[in-house]
Design a protein around this motif. Structure first.
Motif, short mmCIF file in Angstrom:
data_model
loop_
_atom_site.label_atom_id
_atom_site.label_comp_id
_atom_site.label_asym_id
_atom_site.label_seq_id
_atom_site.Cartn_x
_atom_site.Cartn_y
_atom_site.Cartn_z
N ASN A 23 0.86 -1.18 0.00
CA ASN A 23 0.00 0.00 0.00
C ASN A 23 0.90 1.23 0.00
N ARG A 24 1.19 1.73 -1.19
CA ARG A 24 2.11 2.85 -1.33
C ARG A 24 1.56 3.87 -2.32
N THR A 25 2.02 5.09 -2.16
CA THR A 25 1.70 6.14 -3.11
C THR A 25 3.01 6.65 -3.69
N PHE A 26 3.14 6.56 -5.00
CA PHE A 26 4.38 6.93 -5.69
C PHE A 26 4.25 8.35 -6.25
N ASN A 27 5.30 9.14 -6.05
CA ASN A 27 5.35 10.50 -6.59
C ASN A 27 6.03 10.46 -7.96
N LEU A 28 5.27 10.79 -8.99
CA LEU A 28 5.79 10.73 -10.36
C LEU A 28 6.01 12.12 -10.94
N SER A 29 6.16 13.13 -10.06
CA SER A 29 6.27 14.50 -10.55
C SER A 29 7.50 14.73 -11.42
N LYS A 30 8.53 13.90 -11.28
CA LYS A 30 9.72 14.03 -12.13
C LYS A 30 9.42 13.64 -13.57
N PHE A 31 8.41 12.79 -13.74
CA PHE A 31 8.11 12.28 -15.07
C PHE A 31 6.81 12.85 -15.65
N ILE A 32 5.85 13.14 -14.76
CA ILE A 32 4.56 13.65 -15.18
C ILE A 32 4.32 14.98 -14.47
N LYS A 33 4.16 16.05 -15.23
CA LYS A 33 4.02 17.38 -14.63
C LYS A 33 2.59 17.71 -14.22
N MET A 34 1.60 17.09 -14.81
CA MET A 34 0.21 17.39 -14.46
C MET A 34 -0.08 16.87 -13.06
#
Length: 481
Positions: free
Chosen positions: A393-404
Motif C-alpha cells: 500500500n504505497r503512493t508513488f510520486n511521479l512529478s519528475k516524469f509527469i508534470k500534471m
C-alpha cells in the motif's frame, strides 16, 4: 481580599461544578489549499471540525481522521491531508464553563489546514467493451466472439461547476446501441441537504437473451432490432448529516419487443405481449461509515430499497420489490482485514415477466464461482466473506516524469485474499427456466488477488470452486465508486 475571592470561587464551583483538567484545543480557523475547482462549501459540508470549536485533545485526531475519510469519499480528490498548526502566542482563548458546569482552562489554539490534490474531472475516452454480463461469460460461453463488442464514446465531468455535480454522456454503437444522458447535483440550497438527478437511457438490442435454460442465458442472434427501451427518470436525495442518505426515484419505462422474441418466450412480458409500459416509484435509505467506499477495509454500511413497479391500473407491470443489505469491515491486525456482507431480496407476485425476474448472477449479486450462471427467482439471499492481506500500500510520486498534478500521484495497493460465498434463490416457477440451481443452497470458495490503483480502478483475479465441482479462474476490472 484574596481569602474572600477564594471563598467565592469555592462557592461558585460548588454550585456549577468543578474544574476540568482535560486538555482542550480551540480551532481558530479551517483553511483549504489545492481545491482549484471545488468550492469550499462542498468540502466544509463533509467536516465535523469547524472554526470556533473547542475539542478535547483526545478527540481531535479521531474527528480529523473521520473528516479526511468523508472528504476522500466525495471522489473529488486523489489525496486529502488535514494538518494541525499550533499557535503558541494566541491570547484570544479565555477560560469558560461548559454546559455541565465544568470550568475549562484557556485551551490551546490551533489552525487546521486541509491540503487537497484534485482529480482530473473531465474524462473523455472511446468505449470498446464486451456486451456480455462479464468477461468470464464472454471468454467461456461466447467463444471469445469479437462481434459481441460495444464501441462509442464516454464523456463524464465529475465536478462541472465546482459543486460536485456530474454530467455524463454515453453514446454507444455496435452490439447494443445505447444513449445515456445524466446530470446530478447533490446539494441544492444553503442547507445543502437536498439534491436532484435527472437522466434518460435509450437502449436498442439486436441480439438479446430471451430466456434462460439450465441457469444460462440463451441468445437469439439477429441483424434486426429485437428490443428497444426508453427510460427517463428523476431522483431526489436527502442527506441530513454525513453518513445517511435518503432518495426517491420516479421513472417511466417503455420497452417494445419483436414478434420473434415474443413468440419464442411468451413469458418475456407475459401472455405473449410485445410491449411493456409502466411507471415506477422507489425509496432507498443507505447509511455508510466505511473508510473508503471504493475499496473499504474498516467500517460498516446498511441499506434498504422499496420499489413499486406499476403505479396505475393501466400499467403493464404490477409488482413490489424490497431489498436489504448490510456489510462490515474490520482489521485483525498485522495487515489482515476481514469483511462480511449480507443481502436479501423479496418480490411479489410470484408470476413475473422474464425481464423483471432477477435473482443471483446479475451485477454484484453473485456467488463467486458462478460467474457463468444466472439463477432467476422472486427472492434471494446472499452472504459473502473475505479475508485480505495488505501486501502493498504505497503512493508513488511521479512529478519528475509527469508534470500534471492530477496524474503525478500514483497509488498502488495489492491484496491477496481468500473468500467464501453462500447464496440461495427461491423461484416459484423454476420449471419455466429448467433451472437446476434455484431452490437449493449455493457455495463458492476461492483465492484471489485485488489490485487497487489510479482513480478507483480495481482489478480482480480469482480462482473459484463451486458446489458443482467446477474450478476455474475469473477476471474483472473496473472503476468502482
Amino acid at each position: 481580599m484574596m481569602l474572600l475571592l477564594a471563598l467565592f470561587h469555592s462557592f461558585w464551583l460548588s454550585l456549577f461544578g468543578s474544574s476540568d483538567t482535560t486538555q482542550h484545543v480551540l480551532v481558530r480557523q479551517v483553511t483549504f489549499t489545492g481545491n482549484f475547482r471545488t468550492r469550499e462549501h462542498i468540502i466544509r459540508r463533509e467536516m465535523d471540525v469547524r472554526a470556533g470549536d473547542v475539542i478535547t485533545v483526545q478527540k481531535l485526531d479521531s474527528l480529523l481522521e473521520y473528516d479526511r475519510r468523508k472528504i476522500l469519499n466525495t471522489n473529488l480528490f486523489i489525496t486529502v491531508e488535514l494538518k494541525k498548526k499550533r499557535l503558541d502566542n494566541d491570547t484570544t482563548a479565555l477560560s469558560f464553563y461548559t454546559a455541565d458546569g465544568k470550568l475549562i482552562a484557556p485551551p490551546q489554539t490551533i489552525d487546521v489546514e486541509v491540503v487537497l490534490k484534485e482529480q482530473w474531472y473531465l474524462l473523455a475516452f472511446p468505449v470498446f467493451e464486451l456486451a456480455d454480463r462479464n468477461f468470464n461469460e464472454w471468454w467461456y460461453e461466447r467463444g471469445r466472439d469479437l462481434s459481441r463488442t460495444i464501441y462509442g464514446t464516454y464523456i463524464l465531468h465529475q465536478n462541472l461547476t465546482g459543486n460536485n455535480d456530474r454530467l455524463r454522456l454515453r453514446a454507444e454503437f455496435g452490439f447494443i446501441p445505447r444513449l445515456d444522458l445524466y446530470y446530478s447535483r447533490p446539494y441544492l440550497g444553503k442547507k445543502q441537504k437536498l439534491g436532484m438527478t435527472v437522466g434518460m437511457i435509450r437502449l436498442t438490442n439486436r441480439t438479446l437473451p430471451y430466456r434462460t435454460r439450465a441457469d444460462k442465458l440463451i441468445f437469439f442472434p439477429s441483424d434486426s432490432r429485437m428490443r428497444e427501451r426508453l427510460n427517463p427518470y428523476v431522483t431526489f436525495t436527502y442527506r441530513p448529516r454525513f453518513y445517511g442518505f435518503h432518495s426517491i426515484t420516479a421513472q417511466y419505462s417503455h420497452t417494445t419487443l419483436s414478434d420473434t422474441v415474443a413468440r419464442l418466450n411468451p413469458n418475456y412480458f407475459l401472455e405473449g405481449r410485445r410491449q411493456q409500459r409502466y411507471f415506477q416509484l422507489s425509496y432507498s435509505h443507505f447509511f455508510d461509515r466505511r473508510d473508503r467506499v471504493q475499496y473499504p477495509l474498516r467500517g460498516f454500511y446498511y441499506g434498504i430499497v422499496f420499489s413499486r413497479l406499476g403505479l396505475f391500473s393501466s400499467d403493464d407491470v404490477q409488482q413490489w420489490e424490497a431489498t436489504a443489505n448490510y456489510g462490515q469491515y474490520f482489521s485483525l491486525g498485522k495487515k489482515l482485514f476481514f469483511s462480511y456482507s449480507f443481502k436479501a431480496k423479496t418480490s411479489s407476485p410470484f408470476l413475473q415477466p422474464f425481464l423483471q425476474t432477477r435473482g443471483l448472477g446479475y451485477g454484484t449479486d453473485l456467488v463467486r464461482g458462478y460467474e457463468l450462471y444466472v439463477i432467476d427467482g422472486q427472492h434471494f439471499a446472499l452472504a459473502k466473506t473475505n479475508l485480505r492481506y495488505q501486501l502493498l500500500n504505497r503512493t508513488f510520486n511521479l512529478s519528475k516524469f509527469i508534470k500534471m498534478r492530477q496524474f503525478n500521484t500514483f497509488p498502488l495497493a495489492i491484496y491477496p485474499n481468500i473468500y467464501a460465498d453462500f447464496g440461495y434463490t427461491r423461484n416459484q416457477y423454476s420449471s419455466l427456466n429448467n433451472s437446476t440451481l434455484a431452490n437449493r443452497p449455493l457455495m463458492g470458495v476461492g483465492i484471489g488477488l485485488d489490485v487497487v490503483t489510479w482513480y478507483n480502478f480495481v482489478g480482480r483475479l480469482n480462482y473459484s470452486v463451486n458446489h458443482l465441482g467446477e474450478a476455474r479462474p475469473y477476471f474483472s476490472i473496473g472503476r468502482e465508486f
